[in-house]
Each structure stands twice: as C-alpha cells, then as structure tokens.
Design a protein around this motif. Structure first.
Motif, PDB file in Angstrom:
ATOM      1  N   UNK A   1      -8.408   2.772 -10.237  1.00  0.00           N
ATOM      2  CA  UNK A   1      -9.747   3.005 -10.147  1.00  0.00           C
ATOM      3  C   UNK A   1      -9.964   3.523  -8.706  1.00  0.00           C
ATOM      4  N   UNK A   2     -11.473   3.970  -8.765  1.00  0.00           N
ATOM      5  CA  UNK A   2     -12.224   4.135  -7.205  1.00  0.00           C
ATOM      6  C   UNK A   2     -12.339   3.014  -6.527  1.00  0.00           C
ATOM      7  N   UNK A   3     -12.591   1.948  -7.010  1.00  0.00           N
ATOM      8  CA  UNK A   3     -12.686   0.601  -6.061  1.00  0.00           C
ATOM      9  C   UNK A   3     -11.332   0.272  -5.728  1.00  0.00           C
ATOM     10  N   UNK A   4     -10.463   0.251  -6.299  1.00  0.00           N
ATOM     11  CA  UNK A   4      -8.986  -0.020  -6.099  1.00  0.00           C
ATOM     12  C   UNK A   4      -8.309   0.790  -4.826  1.00  0.00           C
ATOM     13  N   UNK A   5      -8.932   2.199  -5.127  1.00  0.00           N
ATOM     14  CA  UNK A   5      -8.512   3.294  -3.898  1.00  0.00           C
ATOM     15  C   UNK A   5      -9.439   2.882  -2.663  1.00  0.00           C
ATOM     16  N   UNK A   6     -10.346   2.562  -2.783  1.00  0.00           N
ATOM     17  CA  UNK A   6     -11.369   2.093  -1.545  1.00  0.00           C
ATOM     18  C   UNK A   6     -10.761   1.110  -0.916  1.00  0.00           C
ATOM     19  N   UNK A   7     -10.639  -0.164  -1.464  1.00  0.00           N
ATOM     20  CA  UNK A   7      -9.972  -1.217  -0.977  1.00  0.00           C
ATOM     21  C   UNK A   7      -8.536  -0.797  -0.299  1.00  0.00           C
ATOM     22  N   UNK A   8      -7.582  -0.313  -0.977  1.00  0.00           N
ATOM     23  CA  UNK A   8      -6.300   0.001  -0.366  1.00  0.00           C
ATOM     24  C   UNK A   8      -6.822   0.959   0.871  1.00  0.00           C
ATOM     25  N   UNK A   9      -7.562   1.770   0.852  1.00  0.00           N
ATOM     26  CA  UNK A   9      -8.208   2.674   1.960  1.00  0.00           C
ATOM     27  C   UNK A   9      -8.259   1.994   3.079  1.00  0.00           C
TER      28      UNK A   9
ATOM     29  N   UNK B   1      -6.783   0.117   8.777  1.00  0.00           N
ATOM     30  CA  UNK B   1      -6.530  -0.827   9.899  1.00  0.00           C
ATOM     31  C   UNK B   1      -5.317  -0.544  10.604  1.00  0.00           C
ATOM     32  N   UNK B   2      -4.218  -0.123   9.802  1.00  0.00           N
ATOM     33  CA  UNK B   2      -2.841   0.013  10.200  1.00  0.00           C
ATOM     34  C   UNK B   2      -2.529   1.213  10.969  1.00  0.00           C
ATOM     35  N   UNK B   3      -3.403   2.409  10.861  1.00  0.00           N
ATOM     36  CA  UNK B   3      -3.336   3.684  11.114  1.00  0.00           C
ATOM     37  C   UNK B   3      -3.675   3.832  12.700  1.00  0.00           C
ATOM     38  N   UNK B   4      -2.779   4.054  13.555  1.00  0.00           N
ATOM     39  CA  UNK B   4      -3.521   4.326  14.798  1.00  0.00           C
ATOM     40  C   UNK B   4      -4.412   5.522  15.018  1.00  0.00           C
TER      41      UNK B   4
ATOM     42  N   UNK C   1     -12.917   3.043  13.160  1.00  0.00           N
ATOM     43  CA  UNK C   1     -13.043   1.911  12.413  1.00  0.00           C
ATOM     44  C   UNK C   1     -13.926   2.152  11.031  1.00  0.00           C
ATOM     45  N   UNK C   2     -14.752   3.055  11.022  1.00  0.00           N
ATOM     46  CA  UNK C   2     -15.686   3.435   9.773  1.00  0.00           C
ATOM     47  C   UNK C   2     -15.127   4.341   8.974  1.00  0.00           C
ATOM     48  N   UNK C   3     -13.887   4.850   9.194  1.00  0.00           N
ATOM     49  CA  UNK C   3     -13.077   6.082   8.408  1.00  0.00           C
ATOM     50  C   UNK C   3     -13.111   5.809   7.006  1.00  0.00           C
TER      51      UNK C   3
END
Length: 164
Positions: free
Chosen positions: A66-74, A79-82, A86-88
């Motif tokens: 669901x959308x909330x799971x996508x947002x959480x994973x995003x 944080x791991x993508x150079x 920060x607010x992307x």
C-alpha cells in the motif's frame, strides 16, 4: 502513489511499451479521465516491470504494498542514496521526470500528456521556468533564416529587398 501501489501486471502492455492505469490502491477508480491516459515506457522499463506476481509493486511473498508502505520504504532508502536531499519525497520523482523530459527537448504538450495534466496551462504554471529561454530560441530561429537568405539579398538594401 495510489496508482503506483495499485499497478497490476495486466495494466502493462509489455509488447507495445505502455502502462494503462486502471485503478488506485484499494480498487478505487482513478481521479479523472485524464488519469486513464496511457504512459509510454521504454522496452528496458517494460522488462524491469515484468513479474509473475499479479501486482507490480509487491512486498514479501508477492503481496501488494500500500501507499504507506511505499512511503516508509522510500524514506528508509532515501537515507542510503547519495546526493538525494533529506526531504526528497516519493512525489518528487514526478518532478524529476518532468524536468528530464523538458531537458530532453520535449514540448509542453508532450510533457503535459506524460504527466497527465488536464491542461498545458497546469504544466506551464508548474514547470514553465524549466523550458529553454524563449529569447535565445527566437534569436537562433531568426539567425537561421537570415543565414539561408541568398547573398545578394543580404547586400542589397533597396526597399524592395529589405526585410522589416
């Protein structure tokens, strides 16, 4: 995000390279008729989306996400993508897509269609500042026409041959 979460394998035309959104998360209808507009995709992306699961975005064991799971994973992945601010947000990918299309030289009507905006006015209001400088474009167009004029036309200054 609701459309991404609801994207099904059957919504992707792998042969023609197009996504045909049909529903939002939870089986809800799309917001507008414009939301039903197909999205052309390159063959490489069609290959990446190919799955045996009924939904394209799936979690563990092939279950829909669901959308909330996508947002959480995003947020966790961000944080791991150079280089990502920060607010992307997930929605910022849409802005990236629009700016990529504009930088590649697509005109406002094509960008409007790919973003599925109801009008080009919406596209211009949000992304107008990204389109190439109109002054330089018009100078280049006039310069190209002047360069194509016969040599005699550029040296003859009589009123009959002088352009305004």
């Amino acid at each position: 995000m609701s459309e991404a979460a609801a994207l099904r394998r059957d919504d992707v035309d792998f042969m023609r390279g197009a996504i045909h959104p049909a529903i939002q998360w939870g089986g809800e209808p799309l917001k507008s008729e414009t939301s039903r507009t197909s999205i052309p995709i390159p063959r490489e992306l069609a290959t990446m989306l190919a799955t045996d699961q009924p939904t394209i975005v799936a979690g563990a064991y092939g279950r829909p996400v669901g959308p909330w799971q996508i947002e959480r994973a995003f947020r966790e992945t961000r944080a791991k993508v150079a280089g990502l601010p920060a607010g992307f947000r997930f929605h910022d990918r849409r802005h990236y897509f629009a700016s990529m299309l504009i930088a590649s030289g697509l005109d406002v009507k094509v960008v409007q269609a790919r973003l599925r905006h109801a009008s080009a006015t919406t596209t211009l209001n949000v992304y107008g500042h990204l389109f190439p400088d109109a002054d330089e474009t018009s100078r280049a167009a006039v310069s190209a026409v002047l360069a194509m004029r016969p040599a005699s036309a550029s040296t003859d200054t009589s009123p009959e041959t002088t352009m305004p």
